[in-house]
Structures are given as C-alpha cells and as structure tokens.
Design a protein around this motif. Structure first.
Motif, PDB file in Angstrom:
ATOM      1  N   ARG A 170      -8.103   1.759  -3.566  1.00  7.72           N
ATOM      2  CA  ARG A 170      -7.796   1.451  -4.961  1.00  7.72           C
ATOM      3  C   ARG A 170      -7.351  -0.001  -5.107  1.00  7.72           C
ATOM      4  N   LEU A 220       0.800  -1.222   0.000  1.00 14.00           N
ATOM      5  CA  LEU A 220       0.000   0.000   0.000  1.00 14.00           C
ATOM      6  C   LEU A 220       0.834   1.274   0.000  1.00 14.00           C
ATOM      7  N   GLN A 238      -0.351   2.531  -3.827  1.00  9.75           N
ATOM      8  CA  GLN A 238      -1.766   2.667  -4.099  1.00  9.75           C
ATOM      9  C   GLN A 238      -2.498   2.884  -2.792  1.00  9.75           C
ATOM     10  N   SER A 239      -3.614   3.528  -2.868  1.00 13.19           N
ATOM     11  CA  SER A 239      -4.446   3.632  -1.669  1.00 13.19           C
ATOM     12  C   SER A 239      -5.052   2.265  -1.407  1.00 13.19           C
ATOM     13  N   GLU A 240      -5.383   2.035  -0.148  1.00 13.11           N
ATOM     14  CA  GLU A 240      -6.035   0.781   0.239  1.00 13.11           C
ATOM     15  C   GLU A 240      -7.315   0.578  -0.584  1.00 13.11           C
TER      16      GLU A 240
END
Lengths: 249, 249
Positions: free
Chosen positions: A200, A193, A196-198
C-alpha cells in the motif's frame, strides 16, 4: 531556471525523500538546474541564539533582529546563513519539501525561517510583501501529512489545510516570494510500515510521485495565491474598506 | 495548583522573561507551585532525529512515530523528553511564553512539540482531542509580537492572530489540553531599543506585566476555547452536518 529544493526529513529513504528525488529528476529532465538544501543531512542548526553572532552589536542583551541587521551591515552573518541566502538569491523557484508535524513545519525547517530570513537582509520595514526582497521568485510547499485528506478539509478534525499553511505562506510572502498552491500528499504514515502494508505504501508513493512530476512539468502556467499588498492597506497595515480581501483561509 | 511555564526566549532580560517572571511571582503569591521549563537556558534540543533513540526499533529506517512508540513501550525515551513529560504530568495549568517569530512559535518551542508530544505516550489513535491523555489540564499561550495589534486583526497584513494561533492551539487540544484564549502583548520590538525609546519600552512592559498579572489572578473563572470533539465527527474525522462548527478561526 534555477530551482532550490529545501528538503526537511531525517530519513534518507522517506516518502519525502522520494518526492524530492522525483522533483530533481523531473526538473533536470526539463533542462533546469536544481540545488537541494538537505537540512538534516547538512546538520543545519535551527535555533536562533547569541553564539551564532561573532561580533555582537550588543554583547549584554541579545535582541535577535538587531543582531541580524548588524551582522548584515558588518558582513558578519553566520556562514551557514550566508550560504542559505546565496541559495535563495540564485533560485528562480524554491520548493519546500517537508512533513506536517504538529500542524506545521518541523522545528528544523521552522528554524530555517527564523535564522535565514534575516532582518536588514531579506526584509526591512519598507521591503516586505509585494515590495519584498525576493519578489519575482516563486515558492511552493510540498507537504506530506499523516492523516488522510478528509481530516484536513474545512470541517476536518485535523484542521483546514489552508488554515494550517497560512502562517507558512504568510512568511514566504513576507519576503516577497510568489506563493504557489501547496502540493499535498495525504495519509503518509511513516514508511516504518507499522500502519500500512508495504504494498500500500509503495502504491501510494508511486501515485504521489507521478502526480508531483506531472505538476512540475507545467508549473510555469500556474498562478500564485493572490495576497493583499501595500496598495490595499492603510497606514496601520489594515485592509482599506474599499479593497476586498484577497486570498486567505 | 501546579503550574508549568514553558519559557522560550534566548535573552534572560527580554520582555518575554519579564512576563514569565511576573507570572511566577503572581502565581506563587496566590499559593500555587510554579515550575519553569526555560528551553534556551536548559539547552533543549528541538530537532527530532535518530540519535535521540538509543535502542532503535528499526536501525535502518528512521520513522519518528514508530521510534517514539517503541521508546515509550520499551522505557527508552530520551531523558530530556522524559523530563518534559513528567513536568506536563505534574501540571494542572501549562503556560507557553514565547515571541511570535515568522507567524509561529520559535523553532526551539516547535521542537518541544515535535519531540515531547510522543506517539504512544501523550497520544494514540484513540486517545486524542477530548479523549486526550492530558485532558483535565489547561493551557494558555502568552505571546509577544513585533508588529502592533492592527496588523494582526482579521484584515491586518500580519495575518489574523486567531488564524496564526490555530496550528498551535490545534496541537495543544490534540493531546487533550483545554486551551484558554491567548494572552497577547503586541508591538514589542526587541528590547534592543533600536526602534523604541527605553522609556516607551519600559512603559509598555509595566502595562503588559500588570495586565498579565491581573488576568492570572482570575484564571479559574475563564472558559476554554470550544473545539469540536469525537461526538461531532463522522468516521472520517469530518464534522457531522447536524453539528455546528465550534471554535475555529
């Protein structure tokens, strides 16, 4: 149908693990039997080396193929290799689930090829390709990549994915397997993570899981890649001029 | 010039070992310093896994690239990886000497890529390809194959050798190395002498050693493979239409 999933990822909650889990769930839901070879969890040793062979053909010079054939003939194959071969023999469909690391399978899975596809057992000079030992069984690579899809297009900087898969597909075909087109999940960045966001990551995971489950339900209608075969080659193993090249990158 | 030979074969008297030995002899004879990383002899562990990282960034979820970057930043890289990176940093020329096993490098060498080419150390998002960390250094794969040359021609059943080398060459270029064309020694069958007569094996060994030594003496006049680079790609990493594709299989 008996399915073998050869799963290769060190993290039990990885994107790859989620794809293996949804495959098990989907295939079992369809009434198939599924066996998972979890190479990391089982501590598979991917390095072909002399110490695997207890009763050596030649204790002074380690020629891997000679020792493999001798071990097959004398019943002395390493236990873990015997186990992997038995899994392959039981299977009608083999799925290899792995992340693309350095444009290929991780060392753990590469060594599964090196050690398990034994000379004198899973192939010989006359039993290869479309006359291969495992013919009639199908195989499919389910692969995650770090970079997004465009990087793996024909003109992408990551390298055309069909070209990157070619050595792996050649090896699978070599032992007689019918190779289905790969399942590709692009742009998966670690799950740590940091990129990327959690949200996403979860969104892509659900989408890729659904796409994978959907494909698995209609797998019996798919056509394998059309490789050339013995009838297409001359005595040197080169395509005869009158035979058009079939599938290749 | 400082040369690093990354040598990957389990048998100390193998054809591969003979090629490494003649390379050392030739290059030292030319006044270069040569270091050999003998992966099997040194017991290199090719498997990227959590236990290599002592002070984890995230002890609950193993994301290899995140842990690599964290280890670089916190000075916690595994000792063997630090050693391999130091060898690469010292070198002007890197030679990878290995047999083609299952259409690729053996697991032992594949894992050297997986573990040594660390994210945050040997590359980052902005330091890759022709802006790579190791740019200015050259690399060359010296590869032995079991099947004879025709099988690895464009239409050969073994697979076009340029295509088989593509994933490896892509990885080497990714960290910035200039990739020289591979040195190919075809049709080497084990050295266990079960296929070839001892005389035939020795004859080929002497011929391939001479060809290799000869090439090494004029290596500074060779041109690297011409990959595409940052100026050729759009924001998605795809070749711009006006930029012709350079070297690829």
């Amino acid at each position: 149908m008996q399915v073998l999933i050869v799963h290769c990822h060190p993290e039990p909650r990885s994107f790859n693990a989620a794809l293996t889990n949804i495959a098990v769930e989907t295939l079992e839901g369809l009434g198939h039997r599924v066996e998972v070879a979890d190479l990391y969890a089982e501590g598979f040793d991917p390095v072909e080396r002399p110490t695997h062979f207890r009763a050596r053909r030649d204790g002074n010079y380690f020629a891997p193929l000679d020792e493999q054939r001798h071990a097959v003939e004398s019943g002395g194959l390493p236990e873990d290799v015997q186990g992997e071969i038995a899994r392959l023999e039981r299977a009608d469909l083999v799925i290899l689930q792995f992340p693309l690391w350095w444009h290929a399978q991780p060392a753990m899975l590469k060594g599964w090829f090196d050690r398990v596809f034994v000379y004198g057992g899973l192939y010989s000079g006359s039993r290869r390709y479309d006359r291969g030992v495992l013919r009639g069984k199908r195989v499919l690579c389910s692969v995650t990549t770090g970079s997004p899809a465009p990087a793996f297009s024909r003109d992408g900087r990551g390298g055309d994915i069909a070209t990157l898969m070619w050595p792996i597909h050649c090896s699978l075909y070599y032992v007689g397997l019918e190779v289905l087109p790969p399942q590709l999940s692009y742009g998966i960045q670690g799950g740590g993570l940091s990129y990327q966001s959690e949200a996403r990551f979860r969104e892509q995971l659900e989408a890729d899981k659904a796409r994978w489950a959907n494909r698995l339900q209609a797998l019996d209608q798919e056509e394998p890649l059309a490789f050339s075969g013995w009838n297409d080659w001359d005595d040197d193993g080169v395509l005869k001029p009158e035979h058009p090249a079939r599938w290749r990158p």
